[in-house]
Design a protein around this motif. Sequence first.
Motif, mmCIF file in Angstrom:
data_model
loop_
_atom_site.group_PDB
_atom_site.id
_atom_site.type_symbol
_atom_site.label_atom_id
_atom_site.label_comp_id
_atom_site.label_asym_id
_atom_site.label_seq_id
_atom_site.Cartn_x
_atom_site.Cartn_y
_atom_site.Cartn_z
ATOM 1 N N TRP A 21 0.843 -1.229 0.090
ATOM 2 C CA TRP A 21 -0.054 -0.107 0.259
ATOM 3 C C TRP A 21 0.703 1.274 0.032
ATOM 4 O O TRP A 21 0.362 2.194 -0.695
ATOM 5 C CB TRP A 21 -0.766 -0.022 1.142
ATOM 6 N N LYS A 24 2.137 1.778 -3.497
ATOM 7 C CA LYS A 24 0.988 2.099 -4.338
ATOM 8 C C LYS A 24 0.867 3.562 -4.163
ATOM 9 O O LYS A 24 0.632 4.376 -5.118
ATOM 10 C CB LYS A 24 -0.393 1.381 -3.950
ATOM 11 N N ASN A 25 0.830 4.133 -3.006
ATOM 12 C CA ASN A 25 0.650 5.509 -2.763
ATOM 13 C C ASN A 25 1.782 6.290 -3.175
ATOM 14 O O ASN A 25 1.730 7.472 -3.692
ATOM 15 C CB ASN A 25 0.357 5.802 -1.104
ATOM 16 N N TYR A 28 1.331 6.504 -6.884
ATOM 17 C CA TYR A 28 0.177 7.508 -7.263
ATOM 18 C C TYR A 28 0.807 8.980 -7.136
ATOM 19 O O TYR A 28 0.356 9.730 -8.051
ATOM 20 C CB TYR A 28 -0.964 7.173 -6.227
#
Length: 69
Positions: A21, A24-25, A28
């Motif tokens: 996670w 992923k952030n 992004y």
Amino acid sequence: MKTIEKDVSISNISKALLEVWEWKNEVYNDIKNKTFEEKQKYYENGLKEAVRLVKGKLKKNPDGSYSII
């Protein structure tokens, strides 16, 4: 106790999933204001870095995707 989205308890989530996670952030945040072409280059560079790290080679598949061999 810390919580994340939807009040899921951190203690119930594996460290590996929390790390994914985070990645992923980070991705992004890296691409959110980029153009499509800039995003393509970002992912292309990431793919090349992955190939280098595993000392592999890229093989283009018939559908246009790539495999690391």
